[in-house]
Design a protein around this motif. Structure first.
Motif, mmCIF file in Angstrom:
data_model
loop_
_atom_site.group_PDB
_atom_site.id
_atom_site.type_symbol
_atom_site.label_atom_id
_atom_site.label_comp_id
_atom_site.label_asym_id
_atom_site.label_seq_id
_atom_site.Cartn_x
_atom_site.Cartn_y
_atom_site.Cartn_z
ATOM 1 N N UNK A 286 8.703 15.071 -2.032
ATOM 2 C CA UNK A 286 9.405 14.482 -0.887
ATOM 3 C C UNK A 286 9.439 12.963 -1.032
ATOM 4 N N UNK A 287 10.250 12.299 -0.198
ATOM 5 C CA UNK A 287 10.302 10.835 -0.292
ATOM 6 C C UNK A 287 8.940 10.226 0.026
ATOM 7 N N UNK A 288 8.715 9.028 -0.483
ATOM 8 C CA UNK A 288 7.496 8.287 -0.176
ATOM 9 C C UNK A 288 7.842 7.336 0.964
ATOM 10 N N UNK A 289 7.061 7.427 2.061
ATOM 11 C CA UNK A 289 7.359 6.582 3.221
ATOM 12 C C UNK A 289 6.289 5.501 3.355
ATOM 13 N N UNK A 290 6.720 4.373 3.944
ATOM 14 C CA UNK A 290 5.756 3.329 4.246
ATOM 15 C C UNK A 290 4.646 3.901 5.108
ATOM 16 N N UNK A 291 3.416 3.512 4.788
ATOM 17 C CA UNK A 291 2.195 3.955 5.466
ATOM 18 C C UNK A 291 1.714 5.331 4.991
ATOM 19 N N UNK A 305 -5.403 5.101 -0.547
ATOM 20 C CA UNK A 305 -4.660 3.888 -0.214
ATOM 21 C C UNK A 305 -3.470 4.223 0.662
ATOM 22 N N UNK A 306 -3.020 3.217 1.406
ATOM 23 C CA UNK A 306 -1.740 3.355 2.093
ATOM 24 C C UNK A 306 -0.741 2.446 1.413
ATOM 25 N N UNK A 307 0.476 2.964 1.295
ATOM 26 C CA UNK A 307 1.501 2.177 0.628
ATOM 27 C C UNK A 307 2.408 1.549 1.689
ATOM 28 N N UNK A 308 2.721 0.266 1.508
ATOM 29 C CA UNK A 308 3.688 -0.415 2.365
ATOM 30 C C UNK A 308 4.847 -0.794 1.457
ATOM 31 N N UNK A 309 5.996 -0.191 1.718
ATOM 32 C CA UNK A 309 7.142 -0.477 0.861
ATOM 33 C C UNK A 309 7.794 -1.777 1.315
ATOM 34 N N UNK A 355 1.086 -3.104 -11.740
ATOM 35 C CA UNK A 355 0.499 -4.048 -10.794
ATOM 36 C C UNK A 355 1.096 -5.431 -11.043
ATOM 37 N N UNK A 356 1.406 -6.122 -9.944
ATOM 38 C CA UNK A 356 1.980 -7.460 -10.053
ATOM 39 C C UNK A 356 1.014 -8.543 -9.591
ATOM 40 N N UNK A 357 0.169 -8.216 -8.610
ATOM 41 C CA UNK A 357 -0.757 -9.223 -8.078
ATOM 42 C C UNK A 357 -1.978 -8.513 -7.516
ATOM 43 N N UNK A 358 -3.162 -9.011 -7.871
ATOM 44 C CA UNK A 358 -4.391 -8.379 -7.383
ATOM 45 C C UNK A 358 -5.016 -9.172 -6.234
ATOM 46 N N UNK A 359 -4.390 -10.291 -5.854
ATOM 47 C CA UNK A 359 -4.859 -11.058 -4.692
ATOM 48 C C UNK A 359 -3.628 -11.604 -3.981
ATOM 49 N N UNK A 360 -2.792 -10.693 -3.453
ATOM 50 C CA UNK A 360 -1.486 -11.129 -2.946
ATOM 51 C C UNK A 360 -1.609 -12.078 -1.755
ATOM 52 N N UNK A 361 -0.723 -13.081 -1.711
ATOM 53 C CA UNK A 361 -0.731 -14.009 -0.583
ATOM 54 C C UNK A 361 -0.151 -13.342 0.660
ATOM 55 N N UNK A 362 -0.450 -13.910 1.819
ATOM 56 C CA UNK A 362 0.167 -13.428 3.059
ATOM 57 C C UNK A 362 1.663 -13.670 2.985
ATOM 58 N N UNK A 363 2.386 -12.738 3.513
ATOM 59 C CA UNK A 363 3.839 -12.836 3.489
ATOM 60 C C UNK A 363 4.360 -12.014 4.645
ATOM 61 N N UNK A 364 5.490 -12.394 5.205
ATOM 62 C CA UNK A 364 6.156 -11.478 6.136
ATOM 63 C C UNK A 364 6.772 -10.383 5.276
ATOM 64 N N UNK A 365 6.405 -9.135 5.587
ATOM 65 C CA UNK A 365 6.739 -8.049 4.681
ATOM 66 C C UNK A 365 8.256 -7.847 4.534
ATOM 67 N N UNK A 366 8.995 -8.207 5.583
ATOM 68 C CA UNK A 366 10.439 -7.963 5.496
ATOM 69 C C UNK A 366 11.186 -9.162 4.922
#
Ligand code: GDP
Ligand code: MG
Length: 635
Positions: A286-291, A305-309, A355-366
């Protein structure tokens, strides 16, 4: 020819003959656990190797095929260069054939070959049918067009050809560099009598040496390499691709487990958040959904883990996106590592990514900015990636050690990249260990100069602003960064620092004639009053000004050190205070000590002045108190 190490991992459905094939190839029975022997199935990882005369060593990791042990399979698949996909000729393609093939694809294993086993059990034309079927399965994968070799582990037919094909393929695997940060994902921990704790794993990058100071992540356990073994032989160093056993100093066996990672002390950062590309398999149920909650596998580690797309609420099978994983336990990894996700229930492999970043900065997700940022991390050159990390770390800049833990390049290469960026002006080297992006440096510089301008405009009678106050107003700039900036501004002649006060070089106090009259009047009054100065209020009052010692014109004389504060509301002219000190010292040289009454006589003043002055000279370390009397300090 230099020694080379290539890691081959078996893959395939249970009972298709993987373990028998490894035994036929190497003579090693990798099913070593009693339960494995009793049940005749592989539960855990097994290890064997082949040595070719030209210095090539083929390390073989034999993985379990049973669906319940895919997590063990994943723990072994991390460091693999080549896949050996084993398919029984009598059964053909089965569920874990597909799942293991998918996992090998997700882990970006570059090449491999397929073995049709148990050929002694089928007719030649059946074998041809299975071969066609397998070729179709492989077509859309990294194994498309690879060799498909018929083998019988029972009769030994095809084994020499397989060995030759495997060696040829292994020789085509690019040599691993040893300049990256050394990492040993631990797959086994045990104790050896007389040695203590030993961990084993496939050294996935870099080089380890006896005596190296290491750390076990993510537990922050420091240790030292007491001994190293490769295939049962003690060695001084081990290199990427080698099955390595490490004897650790001062660590209890019980403190460690599979999934931990051994690396140089301080080289890695444990993460709870990871940014990555997310690829969902075509045949994901099935599709992968955010959370969505997933099982996250990287190296030999597994956590929930929870995934946030990023940018979309759901990902369809076969789709691709960027995602942020919120992990329920710490993992240690580096950008560039491939990972695999399995759905929580049913437990099947559904996707993976890089993996792109192991200590990601804060960002507005959208925010579209996040997409641009992740795009750069994914496709940018090493220099662009380092620059992007520094851009995101803003005014605080970043330490070399943190950049090392967030990039896969290794320390020497990272230094080269930073030196290059500093030369081109994209990055400012605060010192050898601290770096700042040029835009942040320019912004801080502009802000600091603007703050100084504004301060001088608001406080025309003050000589400067305190360094600490300026730093806190400049966005609480990082201490080292701020020191470097002030040093640079001073060198350019734009700024002056004196006694912790900072001012623009161009700033000069300009007094109106009336202000000048007050300042001159105050100074003359205190100079003339000598040892019996007026209070600030009195002195100001005599000049027709209302105010206390906090009055800016009064403070101007204080900042200039023309008036010196002896205690609250009691100031002396600097020259008068010097005369008093000279008299006092002269007296003490002659009489050895002085009491309050002598002080009153000496200066012709009342207690009101005598006592604070005596205390002042104690504070100035001119005198030392002995009961009610004073003597010269050091006399
Ligand atoms: N006839 C025959 N039996 C085989 C061959 N290879 C393996 N087997 C048998 O198949 C069963 C499963 O083999 P094993 O190596 O444990 O499979 P694995 O689960 O893939 O590791 C065992 O009973 C083996 O004896 C083969 O080439 N010919
Ligand atoms: Mg097996």
């Amino acid at each position: 020819m230099p020694a080379r190490h290539v890691v081959v991992g078996t893959a395939g459905h249970i009972d298709h003959g993987k373990t028998s094939l490894v035994k036929a190839l190497t003579g090693t029975d990798t099913d070593r656990l009693p339960e494995e022997k009793a049940r005749g199935i592989t539960i855990d990882l097994g290890f064997a190797f082949l040595e070719e005369p030209d210095g090539l060593t083929i390390e073989i990791v034999d993985v379990p095929g049973h669906e319940r042990f895919v997590r063990n399979m994943l723990a072994g698949a991390g460091g693999i260069d080549l896949a050996l996909l084993v398919i029984a000729a009598d059964e053909g393609v089965m569920p874990q054939t597909r799942e293991h093939l998918a996992i090998c694809s997700l882990l970006r294993i570059k090449a491999g070959l397929v073995v049709l086993t148990k050929t002694d059990m089928v007719e030649p034309d059946w074998l041809e049918l299975v071969r066609d079927d397998v070729a179709r399965l492989l077509e859309p994968t990294f194994l498309s067009g690879c060799a498909i070799l018929p083998v019988s582990a029972k009769t030994g037919e095809g084994v020499p050809e397989l060995r030759a094909a495997l060696a040829d393929l292994a020789r085509s695997v690019p040599t691993k560099g040893t300049d990256q940060t050394a990492r040993l994902p631990i797959d086994r921990v045990f104790t050896v009598r007389g040695f203590g704790t030993v961990v084993t794993g496939t050294l996935s990058a870099g080089r380890l040496a006896v005596e190296d100071r290491v750390e076990i992540y993510p537990r922050s356990l420091p240790s030292k390499v007491r001994g190293l073994q490769v295939h049962g032989h003690p060695v001084p160093t081990a290199e990427a691709g080698q099955r390595t056993a490490v004897n650790l100093q001062g660590i209890e066996r019980a403190a460690l487990e599979r999934g931990d990672v051994l690396a140089p002390a301080g080289a890695l950062l444990p993460s709870l958040l990871l940014d990555a590309t997310v690829e969902l398999l075509e045949d994901a149920p099935r599709p992968l959904k955010t959370r969505d909650r997933v099982r996250f596998h990287v190296g030999t580690q597994e956590v929930m883990a929870r995934v946030l797309l990023v940018g979309e609420p759901a990902l369809a099978p076969g789709g691709r996106a960027y995602g942020r994983f919120r992990l329920e336990g710490l993992v240690v990894a580096l950008p560039g590592d491939r990972y695999v996700i399995r759905s929580y229930s049913p437990v099947v492999t559904i996707g993976g990514g890089t993996l792109l970043d192991v200590a990601p900065p804060r960002f507005k997700r959208k925010a579209p900015a996040l997409l641009a940022h992740l795009g750069l991390l994914e496709t940018g050159s090493p220099a662009e990636v380092v620059e992007e990390h520094l851009r995101q770390s803003g005014a605080a800049g970043a330490r070399l050690a943190d950049l090392r833990a967030r990039t896969p390049f290794g320390l020497d290469r990272l230094r080269e990249l930073l030196d290059g960026l500093a030369r081109s002006g994209a990055v400012v080297a605060v010192d050898r260990e601290w770096f700042l992006h040029r835009t942040a440096s320019d912004r801080l510089r502009g802000e600091t100069l603007a703050l100084l301008e504004a301060f001088h405009a608001d406080n025309p009678l003050r000589g400067g602003i305190s360094r600490e106050e300026l730093r806190s107003r400049a966005g609480n700039a990082q201490e080292r960064v701020f020191t470097q900036l002030l040093t640079a501004l001073e060198a350019e002649g734009l700024v002056r620092s004196e006694r912790d006060q900072v001012r623009l070089t161009a700033h000069a106090i300009r007094l109106s004639p009336d202000q000048q009259r007050v300042v001159d009047g105050l100074e003359a009054d205190f100079r003339q009053a000598g040892a019996t100065p007026p209070s600030p209020e009195e002195a100001l009052g005599r000049l027709g000004v209302k105010g206390t010692e906090r009055h800016e014109l009064f403070q101007l004389l204080v900042a200039d050190r023309r008036l010196l504060r002896v205690k609250e509301s009691l100031y002396f002219h600097a020259a008068a205070l010097q005369e008093i000190q000279d008299k006092l010292v002269g007296h003490l040289r002659e009489k050895k000590d002085i009491g309050p009454a002598d002080m009153k006589d000496l200066l012709g003043v009342t207690r009101k002045y005598a006592i604070p002055l005596m205390e002042y000279f104690d504070g100035q370390k001119v005198t030392v108190r002995q009961g009610e009397r004073r003597v010269l300090r050091g006399a």
